[in-house]
Structure formats: structure tokens, C-alpha cells
Motif scaffolding. Structure first.
Motif, PDB file in Angstrom:
ATOM      1  N   GLN A  68     110.585-115.783   2.415  1.00 27.48           N
ATOM      2  CA  GLN A  68     111.334-116.837   3.092  1.00 27.48           C
ATOM      3  C   GLN A  68     110.977-118.151   2.423  1.00 27.48           C
ATOM      4  O   GLN A  68     109.796-118.480   2.250  1.00 27.48           O
ATOM      5  N   PHE A  69     111.969-118.903   2.080  1.00 26.60           N
ATOM      6  CA  PHE A  69     111.808-120.123   1.299  1.00 26.60           C
ATOM      7  C   PHE A  69     111.655-121.342   2.210  1.00 26.60           C
ATOM      8  O   PHE A  69     111.919-121.268   3.408  1.00 26.60           O
ATOM      9  N   PRO A  70     111.214-122.468   1.634  1.00 24.11           N
ATOM     10  CA  PRO A  70     111.030-123.677   2.463  1.00 24.11           C
ATOM     11  C   PRO A  70     112.271-124.104   3.237  1.00 24.11           C
ATOM     12  O   PRO A  70     112.142-124.697   4.312  1.00 24.11           O
ATOM     13  N   ASP A  71     113.455-123.811   2.713  1.00 26.81           N
ATOM     14  CA  ASP A  71     114.661-124.177   3.482  1.00 26.81           C
ATOM     15  C   ASP A  71     115.006-123.115   4.517  1.00 26.81           C
ATOM     16  O   ASP A  71     116.049-123.178   5.159  1.00 26.81           O
ATOM     17  N   LEU A  72     114.140-122.130   4.678  1.00 26.15           N
ATOM     18  CA  LEU A  72     114.183-121.053   5.675  1.00 26.15           C
ATOM     19  C   LEU A  72     115.120-119.906   5.328  1.00 26.15           C
ATOM     20  O   LEU A  72     115.127-118.908   6.072  1.00 26.15           O
ATOM     21  N   HIS A  73     115.857-120.007   4.233  1.00 27.57           N
ATOM     22  CA  HIS A  73     116.638-118.836   3.885  1.00 27.57           C
ATOM     23  C   HIS A  73     115.696-117.747   3.383  1.00 27.57           C
ATOM     24  O   HIS A  73     114.564-118.035   2.964  1.00 27.57           O
ATOM     25  N   SER A  74     116.150-116.529   3.458  1.00 26.49           N
ATOM     26  CA  SER A  74     115.303-115.408   3.090  1.00 26.49           C
ATOM     27  C   SER A  74     116.036-114.501   2.103  1.00 26.49           C
ATOM     28  O   SER A  74     117.269-114.452   2.084  1.00 26.49           O
ATOM     29  N   GLU A  75     115.253-113.833   1.288  1.00 26.81           N
ATOM     30  CA  GLU A  75     115.798-112.857   0.352  1.00 26.81           C
ATOM     31  C   GLU A  75     115.045-111.544   0.484  1.00 26.81           C
ATOM     32  O   GLU A  75     113.819-111.541   0.646  1.00 26.81           O
ATOM     33  N   LEU A  76     115.803-110.473   0.420  1.00 29.39           N
ATOM     34  CA  LEU A  76     115.234-109.124   0.442  1.00 29.39           C
ATOM     35  C   LEU A  76     115.516-108.510  -0.922  1.00 29.39           C
ATOM     36  O   LEU A  76     116.677-108.417  -1.327  1.00 29.39           O
ATOM     37  N   ASN A  77     114.465-108.148  -1.613  1.00 30.67           N
ATOM     38  CA  ASN A  77     114.580-107.569  -2.948  1.00 30.67           C
ATOM     39  C   ASN A  77     114.337-106.066  -2.874  1.00 30.67           C
ATOM     40  O   ASN A  77     113.319-105.617  -2.337  1.00 30.67           O
ATOM     41  N   LEU A  78     115.287-105.323  -3.416  1.00 25.71           N
ATOM     42  CA  LEU A  78     115.183-103.864  -3.422  1.00 25.71           C
ATOM     43  C   LEU A  78     115.179-103.414  -4.879  1.00 25.71           C
ATOM     44  O   LEU A  78     116.108-103.737  -5.635  1.00 25.71           O
ATOM     45  N   SER A  79     114.157-102.684  -5.271  1.00 25.69           N
ATOM     46  CA  SER A  79     114.062-102.292  -6.679  1.00 25.69           C
ATOM     47  C   SER A  79     113.959-100.777  -6.812  1.00 25.69           C
ATOM     48  O   SER A  79     113.746-100.066  -5.824  1.00 25.69           O
ATOM     49  N   SER A  80     114.122-100.322  -8.042  1.00 25.96           N
ATOM     50  CA  SER A  80     114.080 -98.881  -8.355  1.00 25.96           C
ATOM     51  C   SER A  80     114.909 -98.109  -7.347  1.00 25.96           C
ATOM     52  O   SER A  80     114.451 -97.142  -6.728  1.00 25.96           O
ATOM     53  N   LEU A  81     116.123 -98.556  -7.176  1.00 29.13           N
ATOM     54  CA  LEU A  81     116.970 -98.041  -6.099  1.00 29.13           C
ATOM     55  C   LEU A  81     117.223 -96.549  -6.215  1.00 29.13           C
ATOM     56  O   LEU A  81     117.400 -95.997  -7.318  1.00 29.13           O
ATOM     57  N   GLU A  82     117.262 -95.913  -5.050  1.00 29.69           N
ATOM     58  CA  GLU A  82     117.536 -94.483  -4.943  1.00 29.69           C
ATOM     59  C   GLU A  82     118.783 -94.297  -4.086  1.00 29.69           C
ATOM     60  O   GLU A  82     119.175 -95.198  -3.336  1.00 29.69           O
ATOM     61  N   LEU A  83     119.372 -93.102  -4.193  1.00 29.68           N
ATOM     62  CA  LEU A  83     120.577 -92.835  -3.411  1.00 29.68           C
ATOM     63  C   LEU A  83     120.335 -93.061  -1.917  1.00 29.68           C
ATOM     64  O   LEU A  83     121.199 -93.560  -1.199  1.00 29.68           O
TER      65      LEU A  83
END
Lengths: 113, 112
Positions: A68-83
Motif C-alpha cells: 500500500q502506497f503513501p496515497d493509500l492505493h494498493s497493488e497486488l502482485n501475482l507472479s509465476s502464475l499457474e492455471l
């Protein structure tokens, strides 16, 4: 309209790839929650942030991370994706410390092919 | 670990009939929420129940909370097709250093 904005609405990607989902909470809400909803698993809590700090962790895989960033927005990172990562990913926000329900965004539908 | 159960998980009912969905939870909480979700859509907040004995009504839906029994009910009166959706209860245990826990959802289908 809940006031929670999620982008993108749809995401199609291949196995092994990495994606980032973005969420802007309602104005004034400091807490952001991420949930995964797949057909056979119901609504699964992934992680919560409060004012930039991780507050609680649920069933989040090590391949997944969030911030969550200082401006309060958030990011969800998904890696090595599987089915099996194909699902609806919801962000929700709430007032913390108040008797306030979660307010959900419209979700990002992730399809991994 | 808090467990939240809903009963039934699937409900098919005729228009005009009444029915009740039950939400049981396994730990102390005096805050519970009901949500509605249409297929592929977001979750919409329906009711906020904040104390023992709380009762809220909106249209054909009425929700109540019994914190001593750890039970909430969502009563449907004279169902109409537009009520077809999945209904989730969520128990709020932020006061106990934890989080929201959602039930598995009740998929309601109202048949004409």
C-alpha cells in the motif's frame, strides 16, 4: 458505486507470467483488503494493509505480494502464475476502528491460460 | 480459528414464498454484515448488525443478530426473481485483533 476502484477489469495472461492488480480505496478509508474468489473456493482473504503497513495475512501464496502506497492505493502482485490462479480478485476498503463494513470494488477477473 | 457456516448453501424457492438463511459462527463477535453478490459482480453491502438483538429490514429482506447464540438470520418475505443472488454473511472480529471472516455463501434461486 462503492467508491473502490479496481483496474484492470479483465486480465488474460499465460502461465509463468507476472501481473499487477491495482486498487484505490474509498476516500477516507485507510484499510485495504484483498480477496480471491474462485468457483470452488469461495471468498478467500489474502492480505490487509492499514495506512501503508501490513496488518493481517490470510491464505496468500508466497508467489503473491502486495503493498500500500503513501496515497493509500494498493497493488497486488501475482507472479509465476499457474492455471489455478484464475479467479476474481477483489479489493475492499473500510474505516478502521469504526463499525463499518467492507466496501468492495468491482474486481479483476484474471484468466491464466 | 473462527468458523462461519451458512445454511443452506443452495436454495431454490418459488416466488411469493418465505424462507430464512442462517449464519452461525464459532467465536465472540457483536458485529456482522450481510452482502449480496450477483454472478460475476461485486459484493454489495446489505445490512450492518452491530449489537445483540439488532434487526434491520430493507424491502423483502430482514436480518437479525443473536450474539449469545452466535447466530444471524436473513429472512426473505414473498420472494421475487430479482432476489436471486448469492448471499454472504461476514463476521467482524477486528475488535479481537483479527479480521473479517466470510461464510461460504448461500446461492438463492427464485423461480417464477
Amino acid at each position: 458505486d462503492s467508491g473502490v476502484t479496481q483496474t484492470p477489469k479483465h486480465l488474460i495472461t499465460a502461465t509463468g507470467q507476472r501481473v499487477t492488480l491495482r486498487c484505490s480505496p474509498r476516500s477516507g478509508d485507510l484499510s485495504v483488503y484483498w480477496y480471491q474468489q474462485s468457483l470452488d473456493q469461495g471468498l478467500q482473504f489474502l492480505i490487509q494493509y492499514y495506512n501503508g503497513e501490513e496488518r493481517a495475512k490470510g491464505n496468500i501464496l508466497e508467489r503473491f505480494s502486495a503493498q500500500q502506497f503513501p496515497d493509500l492505493h494498493s497493488e497486488l502482485n501475482l507472479s509465476s502464475l499457474e492455471l489455478g490462479d484464475s479467479a476474481l480478485y477483489f479489493c475492499a476498503s473500510s474505516l478502521e476502528g469504526g463499525n463499518s463494513p467492507l466496501h468492495f470494488g468491482n474486481g479483476t477477473r484474471l484468466t491464466v491460460t | 480459528e473462527l468458523k462461519v457456516e451458512q445454511n443452506p448453501l443452495f436454495l431454490s424457492m418459488q416466488e411469493g414464498k418465505n424462507y430464512t438463511i442462517y449464519c452461525n459462527y464459532s467465536t465472540t463477535s457483536d458485529r456482522l454484515y450481510w452482502y449480496r453478490q450477483d454472478p460475476g459482480k461485486s459484493l454489495e453491502s446489505l445490512f450492518v448488525l452491530l449489537s445483540n438483538g439488532a434487526v434491520k429490514q430493507e424491502g423483502r429482506l430482514m436480518a437479525s443478530l443473536d450474539t449469545k447464540a452466535r447466530l444471524s438470520t436473513l429472512h426473505i418475505t414473498a420472494a421475487v426473481h430479482d432476489l436471486s443472488a448469492t448471499y454472504f454473511c461476514a463476521v467482524d472480529i477486528r475488535n479481537y485483533g483479527q479480521n473479517f471472516v466470510f461464510g461460504p455463501g448461500t446461492r438463492l434461486s427464485v423461480l417464477p
